[in-house]
Design an enzyme around this catalytic site. Sequence first.
Site, mmCIF file in Angstrom:
data_model
loop_
_atom_site.group_PDB
_atom_site.id
_atom_site.type_symbol
_atom_site.label_atom_id
_atom_site.label_comp_id
_atom_site.label_asym_id
_atom_site.label_seq_id
_atom_site.Cartn_x
_atom_site.Cartn_y
_atom_site.Cartn_z
ATOM 1 N N GLU A 119 -13.666 -4.690 -1.350
ATOM 2 C CA GLU A 119 -14.199 -5.155 -2.628
ATOM 3 C C GLU A 119 -15.670 -4.767 -2.726
ATOM 4 O O GLU A 119 -16.273 -4.383 -1.716
ATOM 5 C CB GLU A 119 -14.034 -6.676 -2.759
ATOM 6 N N ALA B 248 -17.300 -6.818 -0.189
ATOM 7 C CA ALA B 248 -16.502 -7.095 1.007
ATOM 8 C C ALA B 248 -15.921 -5.786 1.514
ATOM 9 O O ALA B 248 -14.774 -5.454 1.254
ATOM 10 C CB ALA B 248 -15.385 -8.095 0.696
ATOM 11 N N GLU C 117 -4.020 2.613 10.960
ATOM 12 C CA GLU C 117 -4.731 3.363 9.919
ATOM 13 C C GLU C 117 -5.804 4.242 10.548
ATOM 14 O O GLU C 117 -5.929 5.428 10.227
ATOM 15 C CB GLU C 117 -5.375 2.394 8.927
#
EC number: 1.3.8.4
Length: 426
Positions: free
Chosen positions: A169, A172, A286
């Site tokens: 975000e 964030a 990831e």
Amino acid sequence: MATAAWLLGRRVASWRMRPPLQSLAGLITQRTNSLLPVDDAVNGLNEEQKQLRQTVAKFLQEHLAPQAQEIDQSNEFKNLREFWKQLGNLGVLGITAPVQYGGSGLGFLENVLVMEEISRVSGAVGLSYGAHSNLCINQIVRNGNETQKEKYLPKLISGEYIGALAMSEPNAGSDVVSMKLKAEKKGDHYVLNGNKFWITNGPDADVLVVYAKTDVTAVPASRGITAFIVEKGMPGFSTSKKLDKLGMRGSNTCELVFEDCEVPAANILGHLGKGVYVLMSGLDLERLVLAGGPLGIMQAVLDHTIPYLHMREAFGQKIGHFQLMQGKMADMYTRLMACRQYVYNVAKACDEGHCTTKDCAGVILYSAECATQVALDGIQCLGGNGYINDFPMGRFLRDAKLYEIGAGTSEVRRLVIGRAFNADFH
């Protein structure tokens, strides 16, 4: 006496009348259609893995390489949807997904190999591939229930759908647990309000794995996070204008906006309040799979630099015969090969069930920083040609830098590794 302006005008006119530099045009054409060989006997690959690399590389030279520079310059991949379906037909979108859903049922090493080869041709398309195949598909494979898998995986794996993951975000990023996107339970739905930022594939995605706060009072805050599967077109969900990035241009990135967006409770991925476990376990993989991106970029730098050094002449000889240039070739090659061995071995370990947080952070930390340095060395080797956009060297540098920032910055990765060692001495 001729003025300086008149002389300059004569020189400019003379230059414009010259024919194109054949060495420059020829080299660009040559590099578009041929690659340096990769010695996979040294890399420890089996015959099936070697064949996978060769098949993917051949496909990409035909279907992606001719467009790579234009994708970067225009910041647009015009035939993305068509290309995605071609990747689906090739069987690489769901490379780690079970065969029953249309996947290939292979491992993370194979996922890394495909990520590497796509990034070798286009770092941007490689990044989009990683977000789709690992961040989205693999999260649903690992955490979805049977209904969710049957509903979403076949179309994601075929390339009919494009996938994404939404974690960060505006305030964030590294501190992702402080996210503000809120999900409030209302009947059999959750109502999401807030936004996500820097979301790879965001403008194009049909299916997104989205993390939100379902309990803002939870202590610690990580216990209040839940993962949801969100579909494009859900009322209240929209995307902002795609971002104009330094690199990875053509891999579309944007802000996601949730305004009273109703998501069925049936779309919870994993369990209520357990999103942090989905997030953190997925983050390890990831980082591992995305480490294939820097490998591909480093190989691309070598693909363009090594032949150039053996074609360009100065002081009566090929510049690759000068010791300083030999040193740069050696440095670039050994950095790439050291990174390859680390990434491949961690991938093999993960395929065997031994996946460690510090090594998943380590592979992308080291390969990302090496890729930036290798790209800089490549530019230096090409000199003036390295600094003009007729050659893709600038693209390699701009794309490489992303991997020091995305999936956790280099600084955060160092913290992750250091804390892992500290935990051993508690």
